[in-house]
Write an enzyme that holds these catalytic residues in place. Structure first.
Site, PDB file in Angstrom:
ATOM      1  N   HIS A   1       2.106  14.143   0.832  1.00 54.98           N
ATOM      2  CA  HIS A   1       1.359  15.297   0.464  1.00 54.98           C
ATOM      3  C   HIS A   1       2.242  16.573   0.231  1.00 54.98           C
ATOM      4  O   HIS A   1       3.155  16.828   1.283  1.00 54.98           O
ATOM      5  CB  HIS A   1       0.198  15.697   1.603  1.00 54.98           C
ATOM      6  CG  HIS A   1      -0.828  14.531   1.450  1.00 54.98           C
ATOM      7  ND1 HIS A   1      -1.572  14.708   0.181  1.00 54.98           N
ATOM      8  CD2 HIS A   1      -1.099  13.758   2.221  1.00 54.98           C
ATOM      9  CE1 HIS A   1      -2.758  13.749   0.578  1.00 54.98           C
ATOM     10  NE2 HIS A   1      -2.344  13.211   1.599  1.00 54.98           N
TER      11      HIS A   1
ATOM     12  N   ASN B   1      -4.985   6.015  -6.638  1.00 56.19           N
ATOM     13  CA  ASN B   1      -5.808   7.179  -6.727  1.00 56.19           C
ATOM     14  C   ASN B   1      -4.736   8.338  -7.292  1.00 56.19           C
ATOM     15  O   ASN B   1      -4.615   9.528  -6.412  1.00 56.19           O
ATOM     16  CB  ASN B   1      -6.192   7.624  -5.503  1.00 56.19           C
ATOM     17  CG  ASN B   1      -5.192   7.759  -4.531  1.00 56.19           C
ATOM     18  OD1 ASN B   1      -4.046   7.026  -4.384  1.00 56.19           O
ATOM     19  ND2 ASN B   1      -5.322   8.324  -3.108  1.00 56.19           N
TER      20      ASN B   1
ATOM     21  N   HIS C   1      -5.557  -0.963   5.759  1.00 57.22           N
ATOM     22  CA  HIS C   1      -5.541  -0.062   6.991  1.00 57.22           C
ATOM     23  C   HIS C   1      -6.634  -0.463   7.962  1.00 57.22           C
ATOM     24  O   HIS C   1      -7.337   0.510   8.373  1.00 57.22           O
ATOM     25  CB  HIS C   1      -5.107   1.296   6.766  1.00 57.22           C
ATOM     26  CG  HIS C   1      -6.182   1.794   5.439  1.00 57.22           C
ATOM     27  ND1 HIS C   1      -7.452   1.710   5.521  1.00 57.22           N
ATOM     28  CD2 HIS C   1      -5.824   2.673   4.641  1.00 57.22           C
ATOM     29  CE1 HIS C   1      -7.849   2.547   4.428  1.00 57.22           C
ATOM     30  NE2 HIS C   1      -7.082   2.861   3.966  1.00 57.22           N
TER      31      HIS C   1
ATOM     32  N   ASP D   1       1.030   2.475   3.904  1.00 53.39           N
ATOM     33  CA  ASP D   1       0.041   3.544   3.324  1.00 53.39           C
ATOM     34  C   ASP D   1       0.631   4.857   3.168  1.00 53.39           C
ATOM     35  O   ASP D   1       0.104   6.026   3.429  1.00 53.39           O
ATOM     36  CB  ASP D   1      -1.100   3.899   4.082  1.00 53.39           C
ATOM     37  CG  ASP D   1      -2.375   4.755   3.646  1.00 53.39           C
ATOM     38  OD1 ASP D   1      -2.415   5.014   2.440  1.00 53.39           O
ATOM     39  OD2 ASP D   1      -3.554   4.896   4.390  1.00 53.39           O
TER      40      ASP D   1
ATOM     41  N   LEU E   1       2.264   6.593  -4.886  1.00 51.35           N
ATOM     42  CA  LEU E   1       3.584   7.248  -5.561  1.00 51.35           C
ATOM     43  C   LEU E   1       2.993   8.669  -6.125  1.00 51.35           C
ATOM     44  O   LEU E   1       3.812   9.236  -6.691  1.00 51.35           O
ATOM     45  CB  LEU E   1       4.140   6.196  -6.431  1.00 51.35           C
ATOM     46  CG  LEU E   1       4.897   4.955  -5.820  1.00 51.35           C
ATOM     47  CD1 LEU E   1       5.258   4.063  -6.594  1.00 51.35           C
ATOM     48  CD2 LEU E   1       5.915   5.469  -4.707  1.00 51.35           C
ATOM     49  N   ARG E   2       1.850   8.860  -6.394  1.00 53.15           N
ATOM     50  CA  ARG E   2       1.307  10.585  -6.903  1.00 53.15           C
ATOM     51  C   ARG E   2       1.673  10.565  -8.250  1.00 53.15           C
ATOM     52  O   ARG E   2       1.217  11.594  -8.662  1.00 53.15           O
ATOM     53  CB  ARG E   2       1.695  11.202  -6.143  1.00 53.15           C
ATOM     54  CG  ARG E   2       1.559  11.380  -4.568  1.00 53.15           C
ATOM     55  CD  ARG E   2       0.183  11.433  -4.098  1.00 53.15           C
ATOM     56  NE  ARG E   2      -0.226  11.495  -2.665  1.00 53.15           N
ATOM     57  CZ  ARG E   2      -1.202  10.742  -2.133  1.00 53.15           C
ATOM     58  NH1 ARG E   2      -1.945  10.140  -3.067  1.00 53.15           N
ATOM     59  NH2 ARG E   2      -1.420  10.957  -0.719  1.00 53.15           N
TER      60      ARG E   2
ATOM     61  N   ASP F   1      -8.824   2.897  -3.044  1.00 51.17           N
ATOM     62  CA  ASP F   1      -8.423   3.355  -1.849  1.00 51.17           C
ATOM     63  C   ASP F   1      -8.141   4.909  -1.853  1.00 51.17           C
ATOM     64  O   ASP F   1      -7.895   5.659  -2.783  1.00 51.17           O
ATOM     65  CB  ASP F   1      -6.756   2.711  -1.493  1.00 51.17           C
ATOM     66  CG  ASP F   1      -6.469   3.491  -0.149  1.00 51.17           C
ATOM     67  OD1 ASP F   1      -6.970   3.005   0.663  1.00 51.17           O
ATOM     68  OD2 ASP F   1      -5.349   4.348  -0.269  1.00 51.17           O
TER      69      ASP F   1
ATOM     70  N   HIS G   1       0.903  -1.206   0.111  1.00 47.21           N
ATOM     71  CA  HIS G   1       0.144   0.073   0.043  1.00 47.21           C
ATOM     72  C   HIS G   1       0.871   1.243  -0.060  1.00 47.21           C
ATOM     73  O   HIS G   1       1.355   1.801   0.974  1.00 47.21           O
ATOM     74  CB  HIS G   1      -0.933  -0.079   0.996  1.00 47.21           C
ATOM     75  CG  HIS G   1      -1.985   0.857   1.251  1.00 47.21           C
ATOM     76  ND1 HIS G   1      -3.131   0.885   1.685  1.00 47.21           N
ATOM     77  CD2 HIS G   1      -2.050   2.261   0.551  1.00 47.21           C
ATOM     78  CE1 HIS G   1      -3.816   1.563   1.631  1.00 47.21           C
ATOM     79  NE2 HIS G   1      -3.310   2.763   1.022  1.00 47.21           N
TER      80      HIS G   1
ATOM     81  N   HIS H   1     -10.853   0.031   0.872  1.00 44.93           N
ATOM     82  CA  HIS H   1     -10.718   0.996   1.781  1.00 44.93           C
ATOM     83  C   HIS H   1     -12.043   0.979   2.680  1.00 44.93           C
ATOM     84  O   HIS H   1     -13.271   1.645   2.139  1.00 44.93           O
ATOM     85  CB  HIS H   1     -10.504   2.483   0.874  1.00 44.93           C
ATOM     86  CG  HIS H   1     -10.607   3.491   1.913  1.00 44.93           C
ATOM     87  ND1 HIS H   1      -9.423   4.396   2.163  1.00 44.93           N
ATOM     88  CD2 HIS H   1     -11.663   4.199   2.639  1.00 44.93           C
ATOM     89  CE1 HIS H   1      -9.868   5.184   3.019  1.00 44.93           C
ATOM     90  NE2 HIS H   1     -11.115   5.052   3.218  1.00 44.93           N
TER      91      HIS H   1
HETATM   92  O1  DOR Z   1      -4.931   9.007   4.770  1.00 47.90           O
HETATM   93  C1  DOR Z   1      -5.028   8.700   3.597  1.00 47.90           C
HETATM   94  N1  DOR Z   1      -4.322   9.174   2.496  1.00 47.90           N
HETATM   95  N2  DOR Z   1      -5.868   7.659   3.676  1.00 47.90           N
HETATM   96  C2  DOR Z   1      -6.249   7.173   2.140  1.00 47.90           C
HETATM   97  O2  DOR Z   1      -7.047   6.146   2.246  1.00 47.90           O
HETATM   98  C3  DOR Z   1      -5.758   7.736   1.109  1.00 47.90           C
HETATM   99  C4  DOR Z   1      -4.414   8.477   1.204  1.00 47.90           C
HETATM  100  C5  DOR Z   1      -3.917   9.481   0.290  1.00 47.90           C
HETATM  101  O3  DOR Z   1      -4.074   9.074  -0.872  1.00 47.90           O
HETATM  102  O4  DOR Z   1      -3.494  10.698   0.622  1.00 47.90           O
END
Ligand code: DOR
Length: 425
Positions: free
Chosen positions: A307, A90, A230, A303, A59-60, A150, A56, A177
């Site tokens: 950010h 995502n 998670h 996870d 990698l954005r 997710d 999990h 999720h």
């Molecule tokens: O805290 C989280 N961030 N939970 C998730 O399910 C998604 C993830 C994210 O993509 O930032």
């Protein structure tokens, strides 16, 4: 290709021995090995484990390369002792087509720091309305076997049933999720005493538990494989325990942060502690640790959720949920589990590799196996400095904490991706 001789190293906690890596494989394991052409690494006091595997990882890329790229996330993973990561869907665009999963897979190959196995979205655009092209993603060069929305729950039970049925054809997995969205509208943190005191809208444990209960019944009904992302509550553990006792094909993961931190962290109002599912209570942490030890929870998954500063260093209510994890997971596991090396190898390497079907990973170092392994100094302690992390983001909840263990070296198919604690490229 350089050969490496690691001397006097403990392989998964066993008595010290020598380990020779040559031509991409573990060439030999045993005392008194010699190899004049090899680079020698003094393994005294160090422990070799099969390379860690993360089920999990966010990698954005594509879309939020300011927060992380496949390459920067792969480097963070290697520094954390990982040799394979499963990249969540995502992204932007969402990894819901063969084209996008192939792009992520190709970027992983180019970076060549860990094996990047893309996860495909369950529904188009993660919108929870129509199934994505699961078959096309499975047939693509990325050979997707795990599908997940997710960040979002596949809340529609009929769609969830269809997805479980669909992936059965290729022994795929739906990774859920678990969050009943109606029960978490506006939620900012765990619903409990602390949320009441802070006046923040709560995310009740039952929102997770209700979806897991529903999904294990669906998985049982259609005979499919379900994986629960998670897991964060004691009640979820009990639902999983019962389902497993009945023989339901369900596996589950817990994150390092849910094993260590509690909702009391929200009292700081520091959004670095905002995560989804939220940090829970001390009783939940205790139950999660017990479930990890007894196998109701199968794996530790990070996870890893990088950010950008503007999405995290703002008011709590506006901050995105998520925490970095790749570069600290092994240290947290060591902190929580102690030097139980076989258990750590099981929960962080062998089992996740088996769930994801990643051949060549999760195999203990032995003659002839692919040299995907990591070497740890358990006696070292390090203080986490966000600025020193390889991730493009800085949102670690462990800033300035001193944690046990340091990754000394990581090998991917016999090539070092980390040596002397530093990335080789
Ligand atoms: O805290 C989280 N961030 N939970 C998730 O399910 C998604 C993830 C994210 O993509 O930032």
């Amino acid at each position: 290709m350089t050969a490496y001789l690691i001397t006097s190293v403990s392989v998964v906690g066993a008595a010290p021995t020598d380990l020779l890596i040559r031509d991409g494989v573990v060439a030999d394991v045993g005392p008194g090995l010699t190899a004049p052409d090899a680079t020698v690494i003094d393994g005294t006091g160090l422990v070799a484990l099969p390379g860690l595997v993360d089920l999990h990882t966010h990698l954005r890329e594509p879309g939020r390369e300011d927060a992380e790229t496949v390459e920067s996330g792969s480097r963070a993973a290697a520094l954390g002792g990982y040799t394979a990561v499963c990249a969540m869907a995502n992204t932007s665009p969402v990894a819901d087509t063969a084209g996008v999963v192939e792009q992520v897979w190709r970027l992983g190959r180019e970076a060549n720091l860990v094996d990047v196995q893309p996860i495909g979205a369950v529904t188009v655009g993660l919108a929870g309305e129509r199934l994505a092209e699961l078959g096309a993603m499975a047939d693509s060069a990325a050979r997707v076997r795990i599908f997940s929305d997710d960040g979002h729950c596949v809340a529609d039970p009929k769609l969830m049933r269809r997805a479980l049925e669909y992936v059965k054809a290729f022994d795929g997995i739906i990774a859920q999720h678990a969050e009943e969205p109606r029960l978490t509208e506006g939620a900012q943190m765990h619903e409990g005493e602390v949320s009441t005191r802070l006046g923040l809208i709560g995310w009740p444990a039952v929102a997770e538990e209700a979806i897991i209960a529903r999904d294990v019944l669906l998985a049982e009904h259609v005979g499919s494989r379900l994986h629960v992302c998670h897991v964060s509550t004691a009640g979820s553990v009990e639902v999983l325990r019962q389902a497993k006792a009945r023989g339901v094909r369900v596996t589950a993961e817990v994150t390092p942060h849910h094993l260590l931190l509690t909702d009391v962290k929200a009292e700081t109002y520091d959004p670095v502690f905002k995560v989804n599912p939220p940090l829970r209570t001390a009783a939940d942490v205790t139950a999660l640790r017990a479930a990890l030890a007894d196998g109701v929870i199968d794996v530790i998954a990070t996870d890893h959720a990088p950010h950008a500063v503007e999405d995290k260093e703002c008011e709590w209510a506006y901050a995105r949920p998520g925490m970095l994890g790749l570069e600290t997971a092994l240290s947290i596991a060591l902190d929580v589990l102690g030097p139980q090396w076989d258990l750590i190898a099981e929960r962080m390497s062998r089992t996740p590799a088996r769930i994801a079907g990643l051949t060549g990973h999760g195999v203990d170092p032995a003659p002839g196996v692919p040299a995907n392994l990591t070497v740890i100094d358990p006696a070292a302690r390090r203080t986490i400095e966000p600025a020193e992390l390889a991730s493009r983001s800085r949102n670690t909840p462990y800033a300035r904490m001193t944690l046990p263990g340091r990754i000394v070296a990581t090998f991917l198919r016999g090539e070092p991706t980390v040596l002397d604690g530093k990335a080789t490229k």
